[in-house]
Design an enzyme around this catalytic site. Structure first.
Site: not given
Ligand code: EPU
Length: 330
Positions: A179, A245, A315
């Site tokens: 990012r 995010s 971010e």
């Molecule tokens: N989780 C929780 N509670 C929550 C949210 C998430 O326990 O309230 C846990 C989920 O169960 C999972 C882990 O945290 O085990 C990761 O969550 P998720 O799969 O939703 O992905 P993320 O890491 O939060 C990233 C990117 C997103 C992208 C998604 C899908 C970053 C900061 N974010 O989210 O990118 O859409 O993966 O690939 O890298 C962005 O950068 O703006 C963005 C939306």
């Protein structure tokens, strides 16, 4: 500094508006007015506009989809440029062979449409981008990504405007990381050096065009991957107005999980709320303002640090005129 609108319009060749609210140009629908505002329809407009702003000593704020950005409530006392493209979601095919295709896109091309268009032609590589309400230039500047990929995986080179002229930068010269890129550093409020006014064109310049390499594959597979990504997004991410995010994920963990485990989902500040669905998304429940978002950012950082000893890094880009010192710690 006072600038003659007529002179600016003459130098840029574009219609310049004054005191235009920027909230409508962001996915959060937050942000005060820009002193000057123009729309560009392609790379030539954009380059002319950047040169005109430079000539008048005006800081510049580039707006792609405004989907990963928080604009200050005071707005921006410079020139906001809404980067659009007459090609909308289409790119120009530079070359094509059995392996894949080499495309050139205006910075203002819409990423979600580009993802669907290329997938429907059997060109693989942008399926992750189907739900991102941003532009190719914004994605290339911030190294947008999702579902295990990002724009750096497909980017070959980018045409960049700088005060010294236009330059072609290779992918390695873009200094990509998770990012981030050399442009993300340049857009940072703490490095812009504008006494409290953070535009996002630093000395690194601005992206005019990007060239991508996509791999030849099967259209129906690509479209199926898009459908799967869409349904995962609908299931896990909120549908209300947000800026994606808010924090980057710390190594080996997820900010959403940490904010959730700290018990903060659903927390409200003013008209903003930490999403009840995903801890790393803050949603605007009405007339939310930038100060409300910052209150939640600070609260989440403090609590996650207290509970887990982890310091979250934001971010989103903090753009516009922040009260002096207000965002120095973020
Ligand atoms: N989780 C929780 N509670 C929550 C949210 C998430 O326990 O309230 C846990 C989920 O169960 C999972 C882990 O945290 O085990 C990761 O969550 P998720 O799969 O939703 O992905 P993320 O890491 O939060 C990233 C990117 C997103 C992208 C998604 C899908 C970053 C900061 N974010 O989210 O990118 O859409 O993966 O690939 O890298 C962005 O950068 O703006 C963005 C939306």
């Amino acid at each position: 500094m006072p600038v003659d609108v007529v002179a600016l319009a003459y130098a840029s060749g574009l219609a310049v508006e004054r005191d235009v609210p920027l909230g409508p140009y962001t996915s959060l629908k937050i942000g005060g007015p820009a002193r000057y505002f123009v729309r560009t329809r392609g790379p030539r407009d954009l380059a002319r506009c950047l040169s005109a702003a430079h000539q008048h000593g005006l800081p510049v704020l580039l707006l792609g989809g405004g989907s990963n950005m928080l604009i200050a409530d005071r707005g921006f006392s410079g020139l906001a440029i809404k980067v659009e493209s007459e090609r909308r979601h289409r790119a120009e095919v530079l070359s094509e062979d059995a392996e894949g295709v080499h495309l050139r896109c205006d910075a203002g091309v819409l990423l979600a449409g580009l993802s669907r268009w290329t997938a429907s032609l059997g060109w693989n590589g942008l399926e992750w981008a189907c739900g991102i309400p941003g532009t190719a230039g914004g994605a290339a500047a911030g190294n947008a990504g999702a579902y295990g990929s990002d724009i750096a995986a497909s980017l070959v080179r980018a045409l960049v405007w700088t005060p010294d002229g236009e330059h072609m930068l290779t992918a390695s010269e873009m200094a990509y990381g998770y990012r981030t890129s050399r442009f993300k550093h340049a857009s940072d409020a703490r490095t812009a050096g504008n006494a409290g006014s953070a535009g996002n064109v630093g000395t690194t310049g601005a992206i005019l065009e990007v060239e991508l390499h996509l791999v030849r594959g099967d259209a129906s597979e690509s479209l199926a991957r898009i459908a799967a990504n869409e349904s995962a997004r609908r299931e896990k991410q909120p549908s209300e107005r947000s800026c994606g995010s808010v924090f980057k994920n710390p190594p080996g963990d997820a900010s959403g999980r940490l904010i959730d485990a700290a018990g903060l989902k659903g927390t409200i500040a003013g008209r903003m709320q930490i999403s009840t669905r995903h801890g790393n998304f803050f949603v605007n429940r009405g007339e939310g303002c930038a100060a409300d978002v910052l209150a939640l950012v600070r609260l989440a950082r403090r609590r996650v640090h207290e509970v887990f000893g982890v310091t979250l890094a934001i971010e989103i880009i903090l753009a516009g005129d922040w009260p002096r010192g207000e965002v120095d710690d973020l």
